[in-house]
Design a protein around this motif. Sequence first.
Motif, PDB file in Angstrom:
ATOM      1  N   LYS A  81       0.790  -1.237   0.000  1.00 36.46           N
ATOM      2  CA  LYS A  81       0.000   0.000   0.000  1.00 36.46           C
ATOM      3  C   LYS A  81       0.822   1.287   0.000  1.00 36.46           C
ATOM      4  CE  LYS A  81      -3.273   2.619   2.711  1.00 36.46           C
ATOM      5  NZ  LYS A  81      -4.673   2.672   2.440  1.00 36.46           N
ATOM      6  N   PRO A  82       1.888   1.405   0.811  1.00 35.06           N
ATOM      7  CA  PRO A  82       2.631   2.666   0.831  1.00 35.06           C
ATOM      8  C   PRO A  82       3.307   3.001  -0.512  1.00 35.06           C
ATOM      9  CG  PRO A  82       3.216   1.308   2.732  1.00 35.06           C
ATOM     10  CD  PRO A  82       2.403   0.463   1.811  1.00 35.06           C
ATOM     11  N   LEU A  83       3.462   2.004  -1.364  1.00 36.34           N
ATOM     12  CA  LEU A  83       4.198   2.183  -2.613  1.00 36.34           C
ATOM     13  C   LEU A  83       3.309   2.538  -3.799  1.00 36.34           C
ATOM     14  CD1 LEU A  83       6.036   0.483  -0.722  1.00 36.34           C
ATOM     15  CD2 LEU A  83       6.843  -0.681  -2.729  1.00 36.34           C
ATOM     16  N   MET A  84       2.016   2.252  -3.666  1.00 33.87           N
ATOM     17  CA  MET A  84       1.129   2.291  -4.832  1.00 33.87           C
ATOM     18  C   MET A  84      -0.143   3.088  -4.575  1.00 33.87           C
ATOM     19  SD  MET A  84       1.211  -1.769  -5.732  1.00 33.87           S
ATOM     20  CE  MET A  84       0.534  -1.500  -7.384  1.00 33.87           C
ATOM     21  N   LYS A  85      -0.826   3.389  -5.657  1.00 30.43           N
ATOM     22  CA  LYS A  85      -2.172   3.941  -5.571  1.00 30.43           C
ATOM     23  C   LYS A  85      -3.099   2.764  -5.257  1.00 30.43           C
ATOM     24  CE  LYS A  85      -5.403   6.765  -8.224  1.00 30.43           C
ATOM     25  NZ  LYS A  85      -5.647   7.408  -9.530  1.00 30.43           N
ATOM     26  N   THR A  86      -3.883   2.889  -4.156  1.00 25.55           N
ATOM     27  CA  THR A  86      -4.700   1.768  -3.709  1.00 25.55           C
ATOM     28  C   THR A  86      -6.156   2.163  -3.477  1.00 25.55           C
ATOM     29  OG1 THR A  86      -4.122   2.163  -1.407  1.00 25.55           O
ATOM     30  CG2 THR A  86      -2.747   0.580  -2.611  1.00 25.55           C
ATOM     31  N   ASN A  87      -6.986   1.134  -3.403  1.00 25.88           N
ATOM     32  CA  ASN A  87      -8.401   1.271  -3.072  1.00 25.88           C
ATOM     33  C   ASN A  87      -8.563   1.238  -1.551  1.00 25.88           C
ATOM     34  OD1 ASN A  87      -9.535   1.169  -5.827  1.00 25.88           O
ATOM     35  ND2 ASN A  87      -8.664  -0.889  -5.850  1.00 25.88           N
ATOM     36  N   PRO A  88      -9.757   1.551  -1.041  1.00 31.19           N
ATOM     37  CA  PRO A  88      -9.984   1.516   0.410  1.00 31.19           C
ATOM     38  C   PRO A  88      -9.666   0.169   1.072  1.00 31.19           C
ATOM     39  CG  PRO A  88     -11.750   2.727  -0.646  1.00 31.19           C
ATOM     40  CD  PRO A  88     -10.913   2.120  -1.747  1.00 31.19           C
ATOM     41  N   ASP A  89      -9.765  -0.945   0.333  1.00 27.00           N
ATOM     42  CA  ASP A  89      -9.450  -2.264   0.905  1.00 27.00           C
ATOM     43  C   ASP A  89      -7.970  -2.622   0.760  1.00 27.00           C
ATOM     44  OD1 ASP A  89      -9.207  -2.840  -1.809  1.00 27.00           O
ATOM     45  OD2 ASP A  89     -10.601  -4.527  -1.767  1.00 27.00           O
ATOM     46  N   ASN A  90      -7.156  -1.643   0.361  1.00 26.56           N
ATOM     47  CA  ASN A  90      -5.703  -1.773   0.150  1.00 26.56           C
ATOM     48  C   ASN A  90      -5.330  -2.466  -1.157  1.00 26.56           C
ATOM     49  OD1 ASN A  90      -5.146  -0.472   2.551  1.00 26.56           O
ATOM     50  ND2 ASN A  90      -4.860  -2.345   3.702  1.00 26.56           N
ATOM     51  N   SER A  91      -6.292  -2.965  -1.921  1.00 24.62           N
ATOM     52  CA  SER A  91      -5.967  -3.563  -3.216  1.00 24.62           C
ATOM     53  C   SER A  91      -5.440  -2.465  -4.134  1.00 24.62           C
ATOM     54  CB  SER A  91      -7.199  -4.222  -3.844  1.00 24.62           C
ATOM     55  OG  SER A  91      -8.191  -3.264  -4.151  1.00 24.62           O
ATOM     56  N   PRO A  92      -4.540  -2.808  -5.041  1.00 22.72           N
ATOM     57  CA  PRO A  92      -4.032  -1.779  -5.947  1.00 22.72           C
ATOM     58  C   PRO A  92      -5.128  -1.288  -6.901  1.00 22.72           C
ATOM     59  CG  PRO A  92      -3.106  -3.931  -6.497  1.00 22.72           C
ATOM     60  CD  PRO A  92      -3.926  -4.106  -5.269  1.00 22.72           C
ATOM     61  N   VAL A  93      -5.146  -0.001  -7.147  1.00 22.11           N
ATOM     62  CA  VAL A  93      -6.025   0.516  -8.186  1.00 22.11           C
ATOM     63  C   VAL A  93      -5.535  -0.097  -9.489  1.00 22.11           C
ATOM     64  CG1 VAL A  93      -6.694   2.576  -9.489  1.00 22.11           C
ATOM     65  CG2 VAL A  93      -6.561   2.663  -6.991  1.00 22.11           C
ATOM     66  N   ALA A  94      -6.428  -0.775 -10.187  1.00 23.33           N
ATOM     67  CA  ALA A  94      -6.046  -1.469 -11.419  1.00 23.33           C
ATOM     68  C   ALA A  94      -7.100  -1.251 -12.485  1.00 23.33           C
ATOM     69  CB  ALA A  94      -5.875  -2.962 -11.153  1.00 23.33           C
ATOM     70  N   ILE A  95      -6.633  -0.952 -13.668  1.00 22.88           N
ATOM     71  CA  ILE A  95      -7.521  -0.824 -14.824  1.00 22.88           C
ATOM     72  C   ILE A  95      -7.350  -2.088 -15.661  1.00 22.88           C
ATOM     73  CG2 ILE A  95      -7.988   0.462 -16.937  1.00 22.88           C
ATOM     74  CD1 ILE A  95      -6.867   2.946 -15.509  1.00 22.88           C
ATOM     75  N   ASP A  96      -8.436  -2.826 -15.828  1.00 22.51           N
ATOM     76  CA  ASP A  96      -8.404  -4.009 -16.677  1.00 22.51           C
ATOM     77  C   ASP A  96      -8.374  -3.579 -18.134  1.00 22.51           C
ATOM     78  OD1 ASP A  96      -8.530  -5.800 -14.516  1.00 22.51           O
ATOM     79  OD2 ASP A  96     -10.720  -5.655 -14.456  1.00 22.51           O
ATOM     80  N   LEU A  97      -7.476  -4.179 -18.884  1.00 20.60           N
ATOM     81  CA  LEU A  97      -7.341  -3.855 -20.299  1.00 20.60           C
ATOM     82  C   LEU A  97      -8.059  -4.894 -21.158  1.00 20.60           C
ATOM     83  CD1 LEU A  97      -3.556  -2.914 -20.286  1.00 20.60           C
ATOM     84  CD2 LEU A  97      -5.523  -1.384 -20.137  1.00 20.60           C
ATOM     85  N   LYS A  98      -8.607  -4.442 -22.259  1.00 16.85           N
ATOM     86  CA  LYS A  98      -9.260  -5.328 -23.212  1.00 16.85           C
ATOM     87  C   LYS A  98      -8.232  -5.751 -24.254  1.00 16.85           C
ATOM     88  CE  LYS A  98     -13.094  -5.380 -26.546  1.00 16.85           C
ATOM     89  NZ  LYS A  98     -12.434  -5.923 -27.702  1.00 16.85           N
ATOM     90  N   GLU A  99      -8.110  -7.055 -24.436  1.00 22.92           N
ATOM     91  CA  GLU A  99      -7.180  -7.530 -25.471  1.00 22.92           C
ATOM     92  C   GLU A  99      -7.779  -7.247 -26.844  1.00 22.92           C
ATOM     93  OE1 GLU A  99      -5.501 -11.734 -27.142  1.00 22.92           O
ATOM     94  OE2 GLU A  99      -5.550 -11.492 -24.972  1.00 22.92           O
ATOM     95  N   VAL A 100      -6.994  -6.588 -27.684  1.00 19.89           N
ATOM     96  CA  VAL A 100      -7.473  -6.267 -29.031  1.00 19.89           C
ATOM     97  C   VAL A 100      -6.650  -6.962 -30.115  1.00 19.89           C
ATOM     98  CG1 VAL A 100      -8.515  -4.069 -28.366  1.00 19.89           C
ATOM     99  CG2 VAL A 100      -6.113  -4.114 -29.122  1.00 19.89           C
ATOM    100  N   PHE A 101      -5.538  -7.606 -29.721  1.00 17.38           N
ATOM    101  CA  PHE A 101      -4.724  -8.342 -30.692  1.00 17.38           C
ATOM    102  C   PHE A 101      -3.858  -9.359 -29.965  1.00 17.38           C
ATOM    103  CE2 PHE A 101      -0.649  -8.942 -32.880  1.00 17.38           C
ATOM    104  CZ  PHE A 101      -1.099  -9.469 -34.081  1.00 17.38           C
ATOM    105  N   HIS A 102      -3.706 -10.517 -30.579  1.00 18.88           N
ATOM    106  CA  HIS A 102      -2.803 -11.545 -30.058  1.00 18.88           C
ATOM    107  C   HIS A 102      -2.210 -12.295 -31.239  1.00 18.88           C
ATOM    108  CE1 HIS A 102      -1.151 -14.678 -27.558  1.00 18.88           C
ATOM    109  NE2 HIS A 102      -1.693 -15.570 -28.358  1.00 18.88           N
ATOM    110  N   LEU A 103      -0.898 -12.330 -31.320  1.00 12.78           N
ATOM    111  CA  LEU A 103      -0.201 -13.068 -32.369  1.00 12.78           C
ATOM    112  C   LEU A 103       0.154 -14.430 -31.803  1.00 12.78           C
ATOM    113  CD1 LEU A 103       1.181 -13.171 -35.177  1.00 12.78           C
ATOM    114  CD2 LEU A 103       3.230 -12.274 -34.057  1.00 12.78           C
ATOM    115  N   ASP A 104      -0.415 -15.440 -32.385  1.00 14.12           N
ATOM    116  CA  ASP A 104      -0.145 -16.822 -31.937  1.00 14.12           C
ATOM    117  C   ASP A 104       1.194 -17.307 -32.416  1.00 14.12           C
ATOM    118  OD1 ASP A 104      -1.500 -18.412 -30.225  1.00 14.12           O
ATOM    119  OD2 ASP A 104      -2.960 -19.108 -31.685  1.00 14.12           O
TER     120      ASP A 104
END
Length: 104
Positions: A81-104
Amino acid sequence: MIRIGQIMYLNKAYYAEYEERHANLWPEMKKELKDHGATNYSIFLNKENGELFAYLEVLDEEKYKEIANTDICKKWWGYMKPLMKTNPDNSPVAIDLKEVFHLD
């Protein structure tokens, strides 16, 4: 395999500390990540702005999300928590990204 990408935010003063803490990831936390299906987990730092890009693969996204309910994960969040931007429950603020491309 489900690929997960997220953006999190690290305070600039703690770049070295963040890296050191992950280099010494608690064995219990590592085990819990694996037990919840996390594989191929990497975190990248943009030193210009403190953004972290996390990438991991899981077989079951719902099983992976259950890690948030474990004592060790909650303890890790409090430790980070002291190192990062966090939510009230101490979980890191995280933005989920949408996958738009994957090279197999």
